[in-house]
Write a protein that holds these residues in place. Structure first.
Motif, PDB file in Angstrom:
ATOM      1  N   ASP A  28       1.235  -1.436   0.561  1.00 40.11           N
ATOM      2  CA  ASP A  28      -0.318  -0.068  -0.048  1.00 40.11           C
ATOM      3  C   ASP A  28       0.745   0.885   0.482  1.00 40.11           C
ATOM      4  O   ASP A  28       0.552   1.870  -0.822  1.00 40.11           O
ATOM      5  N   ASN A  29       2.125   1.143   0.682  1.00 41.90           N
ATOM      6  CA  ASN A  29       2.693   2.251   0.631  1.00 41.90           C
ATOM      7  C   ASN A  29       3.651   1.905  -0.558  1.00 41.90           C
ATOM      8  O   ASN A  29       3.527   3.386  -0.514  1.00 41.90           O
ATOM      9  N   MET A  30       3.719   1.272  -0.723  1.00 45.17           N
ATOM     10  CA  MET A  30       4.583   1.706  -2.004  1.00 45.17           C
ATOM     11  C   MET A  30       3.827   1.807  -3.262  1.00 45.17           C
ATOM     12  O   MET A  30       4.217   3.206  -4.404  1.00 45.17           O
ATOM     13  N   ARG A  31       2.519   1.639  -3.354  1.00 44.28           N
ATOM     14  CA  ARG A  31       1.563   2.024  -4.509  1.00 44.28           C
ATOM     15  C   ARG A  31       1.794   4.059  -4.426  1.00 44.28           C
ATOM     16  O   ARG A  31       1.800   4.619  -5.276  1.00 44.28           O
TER      17      ARG A  31
ATOM     18  N   ALA B 271       1.857  -3.040  -8.191  1.00 44.32           N
ATOM     19  CA  ALA B 271       2.434  -1.904  -7.371  1.00 44.32           C
ATOM     20  C   ALA B 271       2.798  -1.336  -7.869  1.00 44.32           C
ATOM     21  O   ALA B 271       2.530   0.240  -7.703  1.00 44.32           O
ATOM     22  N   GLY B 272       3.984  -1.232  -9.483  1.00 45.06           N
ATOM     23  CA  GLY B 272       4.931  -0.121  -9.376  1.00 45.06           C
ATOM     24  C   GLY B 272       6.353  -0.891  -9.574  1.00 45.06           C
ATOM     25  O   GLY B 272       7.168  -0.050  -9.475  1.00 45.06           O
ATOM     26  N   ALA B 273       6.420  -1.507  -8.827  1.00 47.80           N
ATOM     27  CA  ALA B 273       7.489  -1.560  -8.792  1.00 47.80           C
ATOM     28  C   ALA B 273       9.251  -1.880  -9.701  1.00 47.80           C
ATOM     29  O   ALA B 273       8.511  -2.621 -10.720  1.00 47.80           O
ATOM     30  N   SER B 274      10.187  -1.819  -9.759  1.00 44.69           N
ATOM     31  CA  SER B 274      11.452  -1.759 -10.639  1.00 44.69           C
ATOM     32  C   SER B 274      12.311  -2.586 -10.255  1.00 44.69           C
ATOM     33  O   SER B 274      12.740  -3.391 -11.590  1.00 44.69           O
ATOM     34  N   ALA B 275      11.908  -3.709  -9.263  1.00 45.35           N
ATOM     35  CA  ALA B 275      13.441  -4.755  -8.406  1.00 45.35           C
ATOM     36  C   ALA B 275      12.130  -4.937  -7.301  1.00 45.35           C
ATOM     37  O   ALA B 275      12.065  -4.007  -7.121  1.00 45.35           O
TER      38      ALA B 275
END
Ligand code: SPV
Ligand code: MG
Length: 291
Positions: free
Chosen positions: A66-69, A103-107
């Motif tokens: 949730d925080n990452m999003r 959620a949008g992470a690249s790694a």
């Protein structure tokens, strides 16, 4: 416009070194971007600390996601997600990688400790490692789960943190490279760069190394680059430490002075917070649509 995983992959595959700064919320993520870093470290330590908790697997995957999003929503930088142990075994890791990529992470960085983990830099911490073959399976699972081929799977070796020595650290790193890891994060809590530099000199694998020089701050970017094999340098907890430093100083002054007048010019004005909140955009929307 959000930068894709490609931009991070490009820095690393062209032999560059990505400078990655920790963030623990959307505001700090935005400040990381404005400062000029290449990517955001979605740090488990920072998020735990921001929640007032120890970094010992207390924060759930959904809280981290949730925080990452929300960080991805407020910053266009690539995000390197610290997923600790991947929240379980290879089955859990597959779900984790899919969720974080979506959620949008690249790694993602997956460490070879047993769940629940204990934060790495604590003196005398219980540092239980998984058997090499078990973690190798988890890295293979992570690689199989990614959708975008530019999404990076970074395997984190905790052998030096656990006091197992360089030979085991190198053995683990080679095993995780064989499992398909794009990079190897080697962590150390020694107060000088000697341990890390020795590991890097001994690294004969072909994937680049990631370091987190919190404990050995003498490791400048120039020094890391001179080692030739470092593809990413993570500033692991400097957002939360800067925030705590700032709050402690200002709060103490207000208590001591019995008011806010003396600190007023030493902290950002409210207008700076308005800027970070995009209040100009709110005004523009009001002008255009409010009838
Ligand atoms: C983090 O920032 O969550 C890390 C780095 O994993 S460390 O806290 O040094 O283990
Ligand atoms: Mg962590």
């Amino acid at each position: 416009m959000r930068k894709t995983s490609k931009s991070l992959r490009e820095i690393i595959s062209s032999g560059g070194m990505a400078r990655v700064m920790a963030a623990h919320d959307p505001l700090s993520a935005r400040l990381v971007e404005e400062a000029g870093f290449d990517a955001i470290w979605a740090s488990g330590f920072e998020l735990s600390a921001a929640m007032g908790l120890a970094d010992v697997s207390l924060v759930s995957m959904t809280q981290h996601l949730d925080n990452m999003r929300r960080m991805a929503d407020r910053s266009s930088l690539p995000i390197v997600a610290d997923v600790d142990t991947g929240y379980g075994n290879a089955v859990n890791v597959i779900f984790t990688v899919k969720q974080f990529e979506a959620a949008g992470a690249s790694a993602v960085v997956i460490e070879d400790k047993a769940f629940p983990k204990v934060t790495s830099l604590i003196a005398g911490g219980r540092q239980d490692l998984l058997p090499i073959s078990e973690n190798q399976g988890k890295i293979e699972a992570a690689v199989s789960a990614r959708q975008d081929p530019d999404f990076l799977v970074i395997a984190r070796v905790e052998a030096l943190i656990a006091g197992r020595g360089e030979a085991e650290a190198l053995e683990r790193a080679h095993a995780y490279e064989a499992a398909g890891a794009d990079m190897i994060l080697i962590h150390s809590k020694e107060k000088t760069p000697d341990e890390i530099e020795s590991f890097i000199r001994g690294w004969t694998g072909s994937v680049p190394i990631v370091i987190v020089p919190t404990a050995y701050p003498q490791m400048t970017e120039a020094r890391a680059k001179s080692l030739k094999k470092v593809g990413m340098l993570i500033y692991g907890n400097h957002a939360i430490r800067a925030a705590v430093t700032g709050m402690q100083k200002v709060f103490a002054r207000i208590i001591a002075d019995g008011g806010i007048e003396t600190v007023n010019d030493e902290i950002v004005p409210v207008s700076e917070i308005f800027r970070l909140q995009d209040m100009d955009m709110v005004k523009q929307i009001e002008t255009q649509f409010l009838r």
